[in-house]
Design an enzyme around this catalytic site. Structure first.
Site: not given
Length: 398
Positions: A231, A261, A282, A328, A355
């Site tokens: 981030q 994720y 991931e 995320d 995002c």
């Protein structure tokens, strides 16, 4: 609405705010900032208004009324954990707004601490002296493409030179020595991107100094490499992690949590001390390996790092396997197939960090078959830009 239209909406709304003197003389032309010349309060208000319009237009009822709140960055400057500076045609800086092939030559940059920018700039000047030719993005001739800065909360730096192919081993040794001579530099990487694609990532050829950069986190410390995602707002990350934790434990201590994720384990390792078991899923093998390493370094035993794509992982799980799912995803969102698997598995709560509010709206429409939106908050992870992060909390209603 398309992504470009959303960015334009935020920019238009922000520019209706009160003007201020920008810190950077290039603020009105550099692509790194879109509206540094407007008060920060007006920037945050513009993002709140834009989010409210987008969710209203998508027909998604907001749980707290028509206005979305946006959490401001504690400091709108020196916030980024990563910056990618372009080296081309004897210029070092960032691309001009709307002009991919034109570089604004910078003498400083306020998106990272000016001292960190000074180190990167010194590295580029040294590369010029050493005869390392800049890469021309039009002719695809040259060598040095980017100087990448990765920065930790305690102001340690991992620097990377992203290059095309070339026989410059001796010069790169000298460039590495220059980098490591700077007191705040922990690592220097040589990354190869010999494709025609303009990317500031690459295959590691060599590194000097520490292998990885240590990022502050709770609990323990997180390690990142030159290519791994993290981030980008150093000031706001703790607040976002705290909000995810509060949502995860709102109904008590969940037995199992899936962090989809999950990257290097940023959220999963923050949650682990407060849940029964957390699985960090991931797809990028390098990040998953770092997540496992980060968990072991922190001494956390109720944590698994799973190197797998999210969709096949979910297809292998049984219904009700996870009471809580944290996600995320990248800008493309979850997508209909992942949403369908979440509907099949039926967790009681989904905590969705995004995002891209546009793809998040698309996903929420699919998930509305079994979930209602109980909270939506924006986080201004990228001050002076049209980008905004959102945290959506979904509760199962069927």
């Amino acid at each position: 609405m398309r992504a470009k239209e959303f960015r334009q909406l935020v920019t238009t709304l922000a520019r209706e705010g009160a003007p201020v003197e920008p810190r950077c003389p290039h603020a009105n032309e550099c692509g790194g900032c879109a509206f540094q010349d407007r008060t920060y309060a007006d920037q945050v208000a513009a993002k709140a208004s834009a989010l409210s319009r987008v969710f209203a237009a998508a027909g998604i009822p907001l749980p707290t009324g028509p206005q979305v709140s946006v959490v401001p960055s504690p400091d709108p400057f020196s916030y980024r954990t990563r910056m990618d500076y372009v080296a081309t045609k004897g210029r070092f800086g960032l691309r001009a707004r709307g002009k991919f092939n034109f570089i604004i030559e910078l003498q400083t940059c306020h998106l990272i601490p000016p001292s960190a920018f000074a180190v990167a700039h010194k590295l580029w000047l040294t590369a010029q002296i050493l005869g390392l030719p800049d890469y021309n993005v039009r002719s695809h001739v040259g060598f040095l493409r980017y100087i990448v800065v990765r920065r930790s909360p305690n102001e340690r730096l991992l620097l990377a030179a992203v290059t095309a192919a070339g026989a410059y081993d001796e010069a790169m040794e000298q460039l590495a020595a220059t980098a490591l001579a700077q007191p705040q530099v922990a690592s220097f990487y040589w990354l190869l991107n010999d494709s025609l694609t303009d990317l500031s990532f690459g295959q590691p050829l060599r590194h000097w100094g520490q292998e990885l950069l240590t990022m502050g986190s709770t609990p323990g410390q997180l390690l990142i490499g030159p290519n791994t995602f993290f981030q980008n707002n150093i000031h706001l990350l703790d607040q976002l992690c705290a909000a995810v934790l509060a949502a995860t434990t709102a109904s008590g201590k969940p037995v199992r949590v899936a962090d989809l994720y999950g990257g290097v384990g940023t959220l999963a390792l923050h949650l682990a001390p407060h849940v029964g078991m957390v699985d960090c899923v991931e797809a990028v093998a390098e990040s998953a390996a770092l997540a496992e390493r980060n968990g072991a370094a922190a001494g956390i035993t109720n944590f698994r790092a799973i190197a797998q794509d999210v969709l096949p992982f979910l297809r292998e799980q049984s219904p009700a396997a996870y009471p809580v799912v944290v996600a995320d995803p990248p800008r493309t969102g979850l997508g209909p197939e992942v949403c369908a698997e979440l509907l099949r598995l039926g967790p009681q709560r989904i905590i969705y960090v995004s995002c891209n509010p546009l793809t998040q709206c698309e996903d929420l429409h699919v998930l509305a078959a079994a979930y209602r939106l109980t909270a939506l908050t924006g986080y201004d992870m990228f001050p002076h830009t049209p980008h905004v992060e959102t945290l959506a909390i979904l509760e199962r209603h069927v």
